[in-house]
Motif scaffolding. Structure first.
Motif: not given
Length: 243
Positions: A120-122, A140-141, A180-181, A185-187
């Motif tokens: 759903q984010n995509h 996103v959240k 990223e899509r 942030r993996l960091a």
């Protein structure tokens, strides 16, 4: 050629759910033949595909030599395919009660949580014709929350279900690849980042993702407006042709 050496028929398109199955087949070292299912062109609605995948979603798998010695066996739903192959070949799914329980928990966490929420984010962030701030923020959240769940788990164990690499890792990894899509942030997730790098470096993972760079996948174009209607505008009538 014996029945046992016949290749699996994998009906596939290079999406996260498709990558799950090539990752496992490559880890198992089992022969398989790719049958492309171009989901933007509507291949998933062809009668021959619906015969093995009634939900008109790929991937689907046909086992030409099931363990019961019967006729070829078809499977749909990526989680079910992972379980079937792991059980048949006795690998990547522990036999002990507690180990198996942990793998299945995280496998179902992916198919019931991470996959749908990231999907759903995509959709709302990339494909939706109208950018709806509430929907984008919501998914996103939620994706971020799920990344946090995974990061906390991987702070305790090397792999998602414990000490060993399993189908749970293979189910989850492809849904982290497009981080990223997903506006992540993996960091921000050090334990997840460590695990992600380890899975990405596995030779079987490299081979599985190389499949997506071969024809007819390497030259595939972005999803067209017609493709979006096929992917996102389906109803029961549009699939079955009912009035």
């Amino acid at each position: 050629m014996s029945l046992a050496s016949l290749p699996y028929a994998l009906h596939y398109w290079p999406t996260p759910n498709g990558h799950k199955i090539t990752m496992l087949l490559e880890e198992l070292g089992q022969p398989y033949e790719i049958h492309p299912v171009n989901i933007s062109a509507g291949d998933q609605f062809k009668p021959e595909f619906l015969a093995i995948a009634p939900n008109n979603r790929m991937p689907a798998l046909v086992d030409p030599a099931p363990a019961d010695g019967g006729e070829p066996l078809s499977l749909f739903e990526s989680g079910a395919i992972l379980m079937y192959l792991a059980e048949k070949h006795g690998a990547f799914l522990p036999a002990d009660l507690r180990g198996r329980k942990a793998v299945l928990e995280w496998l179902f966490w992916q198919v019931g949580g991470l996959g749908p929420m990231a999907g759903q984010n995509h959709h709302f962030g990339i494909y939706a014709p109208e950018k709806i701030p509430y929907a984008i923020e919501r998914y996103v959240k939620e994706t971020n929350r799920l990344y946090g769940v995974l990061d906390r788990r991987l702070a305790l164990v090397p792999f998602v279900a414990g000490e060993a690499y399993t189908i749970a890792d293979m189910a989850i990894y492809p849904w982290i690849v497009p981080w990223e899509r997903q506006q992540q942030r993996l960091a921000d997730f050090p334990h997840l980042s460590r695990w992600f790098a380890e899975v990405a470096a596995r030779p079987a993972t490299v081979r599985a993702y190389a499949v997506a760079q071969t024809e007819p996948f390497s030259g595939r174009s972005a999803v067209t407006e017609a493709g979006k209607k096929l992917l996102f505008g389906q109803t029961a009538a549009s699939v079955t042709g009912r009035p």
